[in-house]
Design a protein around this motif. Sequence first.
Motif, mmCIF file in Angstrom:
data_model
loop_
_atom_site.group_PDB
_atom_site.id
_atom_site.type_symbol
_atom_site.label_atom_id
_atom_site.label_comp_id
_atom_site.label_asym_id
_atom_site.label_seq_id
_atom_site.Cartn_x
_atom_site.Cartn_y
_atom_site.Cartn_z
ATOM 1 N N PHE A 156 0.992 -1.183 -0.123
ATOM 2 C CA PHE A 156 0.181 0.026 -0.023
ATOM 3 C C PHE A 156 0.726 1.313 0.250
ATOM 4 O O PHE A 156 0.473 2.468 -0.620
ATOM 5 C CB PHE A 156 -0.862 0.086 1.100
ATOM 6 C CG PHE A 156 -2.072 0.985 1.142
ATOM 7 C CD1 PHE A 156 -3.285 0.476 0.607
ATOM 8 C CD2 PHE A 156 -1.689 2.295 1.768
ATOM 9 C CE1 PHE A 156 -4.202 1.513 0.656
ATOM 10 C CE2 PHE A 156 -2.878 3.299 1.760
ATOM 11 C CZ PHE A 156 -4.024 2.886 1.164
ATOM 12 N N ASP A 262 -8.458 2.542 0.347
ATOM 13 C CA ASP A 262 -7.586 1.905 -0.846
ATOM 14 C C ASP A 262 -7.124 3.349 -1.457
ATOM 15 O O ASP A 262 -7.167 4.361 -0.766
ATOM 16 C CB ASP A 262 -8.945 0.999 -1.716
ATOM 17 C CG ASP A 262 -10.309 2.037 -2.053
ATOM 18 O OD1 ASP A 262 -10.182 3.296 -1.701
ATOM 19 O OD2 ASP A 262 -10.907 1.289 -2.583
ATOM 20 N N ARG A 263 -6.997 3.009 -2.738
ATOM 21 C CA ARG A 263 -6.546 4.172 -3.420
ATOM 22 C C ARG A 263 -7.614 4.201 -4.774
ATOM 23 O O ARG A 263 -7.944 3.426 -5.345
ATOM 24 C CB ARG A 263 -5.115 4.066 -3.871
ATOM 25 C CG ARG A 263 -4.113 4.348 -2.629
ATOM 26 C CD ARG A 263 -2.921 4.307 -3.083
ATOM 27 N NE ARG A 263 -1.635 4.115 -2.029
ATOM 28 C CZ ARG A 263 -1.481 5.259 -1.245
ATOM 29 N NH1 ARG A 263 -1.894 6.297 -1.379
ATOM 30 N NH2 ARG A 263 -0.705 4.991 -0.338
ATOM 31 N N ASP A 279 -1.085 -5.055 -4.158
ATOM 32 C CA ASP A 279 -1.502 -3.639 -3.470
ATOM 33 C C ASP A 279 -0.822 -2.346 -4.092
ATOM 34 O O ASP A 279 -1.109 -1.400 -3.816
ATOM 35 C CB ASP A 279 -1.367 -3.708 -1.996
ATOM 36 C CG ASP A 279 -2.255 -4.652 -1.346
ATOM 37 O OD1 ASP A 279 -3.435 -4.991 -2.098
ATOM 38 O OD2 ASP A 279 -2.510 -5.018 -0.261
ATOM 39 N N HIS A 282 -3.203 -1.833 -7.157
ATOM 40 C CA HIS A 282 -4.506 -1.767 -7.030
ATOM 41 C C HIS A 282 -5.001 -2.223 -5.802
ATOM 42 O O HIS A 282 -5.636 -3.070 -5.653
ATOM 43 C CB HIS A 282 -5.212 -2.323 -8.051
ATOM 44 C CG HIS A 282 -4.683 -3.776 -8.157
ATOM 45 N ND1 HIS A 282 -4.643 -4.937 -7.216
ATOM 46 C CD2 HIS A 282 -3.888 -4.473 -9.269
ATOM 47 C CE1 HIS A 282 -4.280 -6.117 -7.967
ATOM 48 N NE2 HIS A 282 -3.639 -5.734 -8.849
ATOM 49 N N PRO A 283 -4.669 -1.319 -4.626
ATOM 50 C CA PRO A 283 -5.229 -1.500 -3.271
ATOM 51 C C PRO A 283 -6.523 -1.631 -3.349
ATOM 52 O O PRO A 283 -7.386 -0.748 -3.913
ATOM 53 C CB PRO A 283 -4.288 -0.661 -2.309
ATOM 54 C CG PRO A 283 -4.068 0.518 -3.218
ATOM 55 C CD PRO A 283 -3.723 -0.241 -4.789
ATOM 56 N N MET A 284 -7.294 -2.543 -2.496
ATOM 57 C CA MET A 284 -8.719 -2.533 -2.692
ATOM 58 C C MET A 284 -9.263 -2.843 -1.157
ATOM 59 O O MET A 284 -8.504 -3.326 -0.408
ATOM 60 C CB MET A 284 -9.179 -3.854 -3.517
ATOM 61 C CG MET A 284 -8.672 -5.092 -3.157
ATOM 62 S SD MET A 284 -9.039 -6.284 -4.417
ATOM 63 C CE MET A 284 -7.999 -5.911 -5.671
ATOM 64 N N LEU A 285 -10.384 -2.640 -0.788
ATOM 65 C CA LEU A 285 -11.098 -3.009 0.535
ATOM 66 C C LEU A 285 -11.118 -4.491 0.480
ATOM 67 O O LEU A 285 -11.201 -5.106 -0.532
ATOM 68 C CB LEU A 285 -12.408 -2.336 0.402
ATOM 69 C CG LEU A 285 -12.230 -0.551 0.466
ATOM 70 C CD1 LEU A 285 -13.801 -0.059 0.684
ATOM 71 C CD2 LEU A 285 -11.540 -0.176 1.791
ATOM 72 N N GLY A 291 -7.595 -9.189 -2.148
ATOM 73 C CA GLY A 291 -6.426 -8.608 -2.152
ATOM 74 C C GLY A 291 -5.697 -9.674 -2.654
ATOM 75 O O GLY A 291 -4.608 -9.300 -3.462
ATOM 76 N N VAL A 331 -11.644 -3.939 -7.731
ATOM 77 C CA VAL A 331 -11.632 -2.806 -6.672
ATOM 78 C C VAL A 331 -13.043 -2.344 -6.695
ATOM 79 O O VAL A 331 -13.231 -1.850 -5.622
ATOM 80 C CB VAL A 331 -10.467 -1.846 -7.306
ATOM 81 C CG1 VAL A 331 -10.648 -0.567 -6.671
ATOM 82 C CG2 VAL A 331 -9.157 -2.478 -7.029
ATOM 83 N N ARG A 335 -15.296 -2.085 -3.117
ATOM 84 C CA ARG A 335 -15.826 -0.718 -2.747
ATOM 85 C C ARG A 335 -17.435 -0.826 -2.588
ATOM 86 O O ARG A 335 -17.837 -0.282 -1.692
ATOM 87 C CB ARG A 335 -15.189 0.478 -3.451
ATOM 88 C CG ARG A 335 -15.675 1.866 -2.800
ATOM 89 C CD ARG A 335 -14.719 2.773 -3.326
ATOM 90 N NE ARG A 335 -13.832 3.055 -2.226
ATOM 91 C CZ ARG A 335 -13.777 3.884 -1.157
ATOM 92 N NH1 ARG A 335 -14.727 4.553 -0.840
ATOM 93 N NH2 ARG A 335 -12.747 3.812 -0.355
#
Length: 383
Positions: A156, A262-263, A279, A282-285, A291, A331, A335
């Motif tokens: 991240f 996330d971003r 991550d 493509h960081p994700m919840l 992930g 992603v 979200r």
Amino acid sequence: MTKAIVVGAGIGGLVTAVALRRVGVEVEVYERASEPRVSGTGLSIMSNAVAALRGHGIELALEDRGRAIETFHLNTFDGRPIRAVPVKSIGERLGAPSVCVHRADLQAALLEAAGDCPIEVGAEATGYTADGDGVRVDFADGRTARGDVLIGADGFHSAVRGQLVGPETPRDAGYLCWLATVPFRHRALPAGHVGHYWGRGSRFGLVDIGHGRVYWWGTSDVPVWDGGKEQVLRAYDGWAEEVRAAIAATPADAIVGLAARDRPFLRRWGDGPVTLLGDAAHPMLTSLGQGAGMAVEDGVVLARCLAGTADPRRALRRYEDERRARTRQVVRASRALSRFEQAGPPGARLVRDTSFRWMPEPLLRRLNESALTFPATTGTRNT
């Protein structure tokens, strides 16, 4: 022979190293921690990731190290059933189970599979310089590394991403997560069971990861955590008995708390001999539990793209093109599902529970299969 520098020895970095070495790419891995991480809590390696690994000839004996999902139930906060999710039967149709495992056990399996791959620890990347011959990576202690390509798998807070795209602000989901792994048995948690519990602006998950251990996670709209176990217990006052029992059985210092975030999705993951993965890209919840799975898929596709190529930079762009649509969709779905499941107002909670309870079975299966299916790739075309 192409030489790859991988920054980051987490799940994505190690999968990438193993996958690259299987196609004849020379690999060096650099990790900023003093040793490859052997701590953490639980995670899921879903059918898509298991299929990606097996299709590349990587067998990690995950079902022995963790526990394949047998049953997956959605419940109200007090334990009343909402819906069973057919994760096991989807995996059977796809020919690959979904497995829940402790991060340390997965890390150990990957380190075994990496064999004699050079892994340097205490190596904090500070920047890179690309030129016509490849790329040089600089580290805080004065070390340098040179390769044909650089793969930023450093998570991240990726230093590689930071240089590639510049300063960014993380996207806050508006709630806290608590995570823990604990030895735990309960009649409401049979072998291979995953139970999700939905409340008002809060959720809880109980996951069997095998060997008498349970991974649990909780979310809450509370603004801050005071670091104490009592606040966690208060957040789940009146919830199902097994939820309360799992928290009670957990030592206070075994509970990890962090903000869910996330971003914004990147349209460009790389430039020249540099790319991102997992991550870092493509960081994700966590709502889809994908992930780690997306990082696994990334590593396998990247290896296929680099296999035997005469133009590694072009291969990196092909990898990015192959992965962009798939990871963007996951992603976004993570979200959206996070917002839906974290519902606070009574009307929103009613819609949430009712929509899942009465969703037609074919639609439920189709929605889950889209995430659990490793897509066919064209990365085997060499250039």
